[in-house]
Design an enzyme around this catalytic site. Sequence first.
Site, mmCIF file in Angstrom:
data_model
loop_
_atom_site.group_PDB
_atom_site.id
_atom_site.type_symbol
_atom_site.label_atom_id
_atom_site.label_comp_id
_atom_site.label_asym_id
_atom_site.label_seq_id
_atom_site.Cartn_x
_atom_site.Cartn_y
_atom_site.Cartn_z
ATOM 1 N N GLY A 135 50.792 34.394 46.794
ATOM 2 C CA GLY A 135 52.573 35.770 46.909
ATOM 3 C C GLY A 135 53.615 34.803 46.694
ATOM 4 O O GLY A 135 54.222 34.410 45.803
ATOM 5 N N THR A 136 53.550 33.135 47.420
ATOM 6 C CA THR A 136 54.314 31.885 47.060
ATOM 7 C C THR A 136 54.459 31.442 45.999
ATOM 8 O O THR A 136 55.419 31.196 45.016
ATOM 9 C CB THR A 136 54.382 30.649 48.113
ATOM 10 O OG1 THR A 136 54.029 31.702 49.354
ATOM 11 C CG2 THR A 136 55.398 29.452 47.477
ATOM 12 N N ASN A 162 58.601 40.883 56.730
ATOM 13 C CA ASN A 162 57.459 40.123 57.221
ATOM 14 C C ASN A 162 57.494 39.782 58.388
ATOM 15 O O ASN A 162 56.696 40.089 59.988
ATOM 16 C CB ASN A 162 57.272 39.494 56.718
ATOM 17 C CG ASN A 162 57.693 37.594 56.429
ATOM 18 O OD1 ASN A 162 59.069 37.292 56.054
ATOM 19 N ND2 ASN A 162 57.599 36.704 56.654
ATOM 20 N N HIS A 178 45.378 38.199 50.553
ATOM 21 C CA HIS A 178 44.985 37.768 51.532
ATOM 22 C C HIS A 178 45.546 38.868 52.426
ATOM 23 O O HIS A 178 44.862 38.528 54.093
ATOM 24 C CB HIS A 178 44.582 36.408 51.982
ATOM 25 C CG HIS A 178 46.342 35.689 52.785
ATOM 26 N ND1 HIS A 178 45.917 35.668 53.580
ATOM 27 C CD2 HIS A 178 47.128 35.318 51.520
ATOM 28 C CE1 HIS A 178 48.189 35.425 54.042
ATOM 29 N NE2 HIS A 178 47.843 34.747 52.369
ATOM 30 N N THR A 189 42.479 27.332 34.369
ATOM 31 C CA THR A 189 41.563 27.809 34.678
ATOM 32 C C THR A 189 41.759 28.913 36.186
ATOM 33 O O THR A 189 41.812 28.549 37.168
ATOM 34 C CB THR A 189 40.148 27.407 34.950
ATOM 35 O OG1 THR A 189 40.370 25.845 33.983
ATOM 36 C CG2 THR A 189 38.670 28.193 35.074
ATOM 37 N N CYS A 217 54.767 31.040 57.938
ATOM 38 C CA CYS A 217 55.689 29.616 56.711
ATOM 39 C C CYS A 217 56.619 29.282 57.811
ATOM 40 O O CYS A 217 57.128 27.981 56.759
ATOM 41 C CB CYS A 217 55.821 30.778 55.788
ATOM 42 S SG CYS A 217 54.717 31.025 54.698
#
Length: 406
Positions: free
Chosen positions: A78-79, A166, A216, A252, A342
């Site tokens: 997400g970051t 959040n 996640h 990749t 965070c």
Amino acid sequence: MVVTLDPVTRQLYLDHAATTPVRRAALDAYVGAAALTGNAASSHTAGRAARRALEDARESIAAALGCAADEVVFTSGGTEADNIAVAGLFRSRHRADPRRRRVLISAVEHPAVQAAAVALESEGAVVVPLSVGTDGVLDAAAVGAAVLEGGGPATVALIGCMWANNEVGAVQPVGWLAGRAAEYGIPLHVDAVQAVGTLEVDAAASGAATVAVSGHKVGGPIGCGVLVVRRGTGVAPVMHGGGQEAGLRPGTVAVPLVVATAAALTEAVAARPLAAARLAGLHDALVAGIRAGVPDVMLSGPTDGSRRLPTIAHLTFTGCDSESLLVLLDRAGVAASTGSACRSGVLEPSPVLAAMGMPLQRALGAVRFSLGHTTTKADISRVVDVMPGVVATARRARAAAVRDAA
């Protein structure tokens, strides 16, 4: 009733907003995809097999998020998705018209959006915070005023607003905000990391230009995120390399992580209506139970359940320190947090609580319990049972510290 314990730590886990246990479907999907040898960018048979797995996952994720497959860009989480959206939208708009310098973001944004916006100040950006009420919900009048001031809509590069907070679980009026942004021709970026799997997240119907999601948070593995970039949205690349993922996230692609994320997201979205109702009941039982056993407890965020995530119970305990509460809960076998993972280890009130106007002494005693797909009634009962002793001990420790400092 049996309490659900983490198989490794043997703790009762109520920190799902930080990360949630991997779903069996996701783990099985990961193991299967990890057996693929090829690079999805290679043209040989092994590469094509990996590519098929990647594109099948992209189709599944697009269906779950209400967008087209070619609008799905895979990231590391997400970051990164937030950073690509904020920086990419700003650079695209600002380069096309240097007057577009202002970046309007809600005052309760995740650091991934807040810090990304502030970093753009070195490129001429002017960050304008959009105020929220004491419940953490965006102030509509503040949005209108912010758009019109400072030169008007023509000077706004983008607006950023999370779908659901959040820390306190406040659900933002994304549809309304997208409508206002569209009237002025301003792209809206939405961080939907906490919303997906609990609320109905339809990228197309939302009207947002870009939407960020993290695997996640819905039971997928750590290390895979999604950025939905609606067709026709100009996003300048912030990374450079081989051109994978429409040139917005070169490198990749981790096919096993993507495949596992698709499995988790598909399962979470399919289960969402029943899961959301179940979790709402557990949330209310947790809050009511703690309030019944502990005096001077306040619930943060909206009081209206329809404007609050059913997965987050943010409580403040008068006369306590958050860190003491967390240590005591940990000793009692309960994993919780003060808010955003965070910001773990930061011994000061959250900027989110400050933006909501919460008094300092109240904010210092905050604990966030966040529920998820493994949470049971027995888990809630266990927390309700241990909280009176935990809070009483924390209050005695705080009182002793105050006396010693006097």
